[in-house]
Design an enzyme around this catalytic site. Structure first.
Site, PDB file in Angstrom:
ATOM      1  N   GLU A  46       0.859  -1.199   0.000  1.00  0.00           N
ATOM      2  CA  GLU A  46       0.000   0.000   0.000  1.00  0.00           C
ATOM      3  C   GLU A  46       0.898   1.252   0.000  1.00  0.00           C
ATOM      4  O   GLU A  46       1.934   1.268   0.664  1.00  0.00           O
ATOM      5  CB  GLU A  46      -0.825  -0.004   1.300  1.00  0.00           C
ATOM      6  CG  GLU A  46      -1.641   1.247   1.557  1.00  0.00           C
ATOM      7  CD  GLU A  46      -2.217   1.301   2.995  1.00  0.00           C
ATOM      8  OE1 GLU A  46      -1.548   0.856   3.941  1.00  0.00           O
ATOM      9  OE2 GLU A  46      -3.346   1.799   3.135  1.00  0.00           O
ATOM     10  N   ASN A 106      -6.976   6.278  -1.654  1.00  0.00           N
ATOM     11  CA  ASN A 106      -5.875   5.347  -1.385  1.00  0.00           C
ATOM     12  C   ASN A 106      -6.090   4.179  -2.352  1.00  0.00           C
ATOM     13  O   ASN A 106      -7.004   3.384  -2.167  1.00  0.00           O
ATOM     14  CB  ASN A 106      -5.953   4.911   0.079  1.00  0.00           C
ATOM     15  CG  ASN A 106      -4.771   4.073   0.514  1.00  0.00           C
ATOM     16  OD1 ASN A 106      -4.096   3.471  -0.311  1.00  0.00           O
ATOM     17  ND2 ASN A 106      -4.544   4.012   1.808  1.00  0.00           N
ATOM     18  N   LYS A 123      -9.350   2.042  -1.851  1.00  0.00           N
ATOM     19  CA  LYS A 123      -9.528   1.458  -0.507  1.00  0.00           C
ATOM     20  C   LYS A 123     -10.893   1.798   0.089  1.00  0.00           C
ATOM     21  O   LYS A 123     -11.276   2.966   0.175  1.00  0.00           O
ATOM     22  CB  LYS A 123      -8.409   1.962   0.405  1.00  0.00           C
ATOM     23  CG  LYS A 123      -8.384   1.357   1.804  1.00  0.00           C
ATOM     24  CD  LYS A 123      -7.133   1.834   2.527  1.00  0.00           C
ATOM     25  CE  LYS A 123      -6.990   1.274   3.924  1.00  0.00           C
ATOM     26  NZ  LYS A 123      -5.749   1.732   4.569  1.00  0.00           N
ATOM     27  N   GLU A 142      -6.124   8.683   8.214  1.00  0.00           N
ATOM     28  CA  GLU A 142      -6.575   8.296   6.865  1.00  0.00           C
ATOM     29  C   GLU A 142      -7.923   8.911   6.518  1.00  0.00           C
ATOM     30  O   GLU A 142      -8.190   9.258   5.369  1.00  0.00           O
ATOM     31  CB  GLU A 142      -6.642   6.772   6.736  1.00  0.00           C
ATOM     32  CG  GLU A 142      -5.272   6.150   6.607  1.00  0.00           C
ATOM     33  CD  GLU A 142      -5.326   4.717   6.125  1.00  0.00           C
ATOM     34  OE1 GLU A 142      -5.864   4.456   5.046  1.00  0.00           O
ATOM     35  OE2 GLU A 142      -4.840   3.840   6.862  1.00  0.00           O
ATOM     36  N   CYS A 168      -4.709  -2.977   2.945  1.00  0.00           N
ATOM     37  CA  CYS A 168      -4.415  -2.883   4.376  1.00  0.00           C
ATOM     38  C   CYS A 168      -5.605  -3.200   5.288  1.00  0.00           C
ATOM     39  O   CYS A 168      -5.935  -4.340   5.490  1.00  0.00           O
ATOM     40  CB  CYS A 168      -3.812  -1.521   4.703  1.00  0.00           C
ATOM     41  SG  CYS A 168      -3.024  -1.553   6.316  1.00  0.00           S
ATOM     42  N   ASN A 193       0.407  -0.872   5.447  1.00  0.00           N
ATOM     43  CA  ASN A 193       1.289  -0.076   6.313  1.00  0.00           C
ATOM     44  C   ASN A 193       0.653  -0.169   7.686  1.00  0.00           C
ATOM     45  O   ASN A 193      -0.355   0.508   7.949  1.00  0.00           O
ATOM     46  CB  ASN A 193       1.276   1.409   5.923  1.00  0.00           C
ATOM     47  CG  ASN A 193       2.027   1.714   4.635  1.00  0.00           C
ATOM     48  OD1 ASN A 193       3.143   2.208   4.643  1.00  0.00           O
ATOM     49  ND2 ASN A 193       1.388   1.441   3.515  1.00  0.00           N
TER      50      ASN A 193
HETATM   51  N1  CDT Z   1      -2.937   1.440   6.606  1.00  0.00           N
HETATM   52  C1  CDT Z   1      -3.842   0.825   7.389  1.00  0.00           C
HETATM   53  O1  CDT Z   1      -4.984   0.638   7.004  1.00  0.00           O
HETATM   54  N2  CDT Z   1      -3.405   0.465   8.608  1.00  0.00           N
HETATM   55  C2  CDT Z   1      -4.301  -0.101   9.580  1.00  0.00           C
HETATM   56  C3  CDT Z   1      -3.953   0.377  10.942  1.00  0.00           C
HETATM   57  C4  CDT Z   1      -5.081   0.171  11.849  1.00  0.00           C
HETATM   58  S1  CDT Z   1      -4.908   0.943  13.365  1.00  0.00           S
HETATM   59  C5  CDT Z   1      -5.647   2.472  13.147  1.00  0.00           C
HETATM   60  C6  CDT Z   1      -4.340  -1.621   9.561  1.00  0.00           C
HETATM   61  O2  CDT Z   1      -5.450  -2.162   9.640  1.00  0.00           O
HETATM   62  O3  CDT Z   1      -3.300  -2.277   9.508  1.00  0.00           O
END
Ligand code: CDT
Length: 301
Positions: A46, A106, A123, A142, A168, A193
């Site tokens: 991502e 995204n 996304k 985000e 993600c 990420n």
């Molecule tokens: N980039 C992304 O979606 N990261 C999320 C972090 C969640 S915690 C706010 C994930 O689900 O890995």
């Protein structure tokens, strides 16, 4: 031909001042390595092209438009497309998209070995929050910088394989997987990420986060009888740690390849897509066994 060597190109941290050209050079180095190992389809993370900027707050979001791409491919990214075409390799990667209408997404794309973008996905599940939250030690903004995707979860037949994407946080939602599964998906690609620390729970260590990541991908792959490649952008970015743990999972829900470090790293597996047929025709034969009359609640609230 049902067999194909697939790869995941994990990318170590990208710092704020790293240029697109520098990132593309790293991506091409991994593509070269993949080509030498016979990989025919390669998955990048991502937001591969930039640092994970939603950890930073700016009042005027336009100040962050420089993290977004207004064209794809663009001159900085074109060498990656050219390299893939020369290698006869398909690939997917994520980036931040700014549309001509001024919308921010995204996004990830699947590119065929001929260099054509054959599927775009924006996304769906945006985690975090839209405003600065002073009680948090780490921001995850985000919802400030992106709109929820408007594409839904599509699939495309690319290189004889039915492929679909999630990004993600989407991997934690069974709905993402099932919508792809209902379209017969055989390969789900996921870039992520995931910050090692970013919420308000003192219990959440990196081991627990890693467990939930693997649990989600293995369950999604098993319950929809599909391969999955989940690839991290990870390690330290501008003083913030994101976990690694890139994996390839088979249609039985087993991890068949896993990254060992936190830097730029290639993982590979020879996938036999005929293996998707067993689950799809037996325990997860959706047409035979699903009882949609009892599922309405899922899509009504
Ligand atoms: N980039 C992304 O979606 N990261 C999320 C972090 C969640 S915690 C706010 C994930 O689900 O890995």
């Amino acid at each position: 031909m049902t067999k194909m060597i697939i790869g995941g190109a994990q990318i170590g941290g990208i710092q704020k001042d790293e240029t697109r050209e520098e990132v593309i050079a790293r991506m091409i180095a991994l593509m070269d390595e993949a080509h030498a190992k016979g990989v025919k389809f390669l998955v990048y993370p991502e937001m591969t092209l930039t640092t994970f900027f939603p950890r930073f707050y700016v009042e005027d979001r336009a100040e962050f438009d420089h993290w977004f791409e207004t064209q794809m491919p663009n001159p900085a990214v074109q060498p990656l497309f050219d390299k893939a075409k020369a290698c006869g390799m398909g690939f997917t990667f994520g980036y931040c998209e700014l549309t001509p209408e001024g919308e921010h997404f995204n996004t990830s794309i699947i590119v065929s070995p001929e260099g054509e973008i054959v599927l775009k996905y924006r996304k769906t599940h945006l985690p975090g929050h839209a405003e600065f939250e002073p009680e948090r030690t780490h921001q995850h903004l985000e919802k400030r910088y992106f709109l929820p995707g408007d594409t839904g979860f599509g699939v495309v037949k690319n290189q004889d394989v039915i492929m679909g994407m999630a990004i993600c946080n989407d991997r934690r939602w069974p709905e993402s997987w099932r919508v792809l599964g209902l379209q017969g998906v055989q390969l789900v690609t996921i870039g992520y990420n995931t910050p090692s620390q970013n919420n308000l729970s003192s219990e959440e260590g990196i081991e627990r986060r890693m467990y939930h990541h693997e649990l989600s991908v293995c369950a999604g792959a098993y319950q929809n009888s599909t391969y999955a490649v989940a690839v991290a952008k990870c390690s330290m970015e501008d003083g913030n740690h994101m976990f690694a743990g890139s994996i390839i999972v088979d249609p039985d829900g087993f991890v068949v390849a896993k990254a060992t470090g936190e830097g730029d790293e290639l993982i590979t597996h020879e996938a036999d897509f005929a293996k998707c047929d067993f689950g799809k025709s037996t325990v997860f034969n959706f047409a035979a066994h699903r009882r949609i009359e009892h599922y309405g609640l899922i899509a009504s609230q």
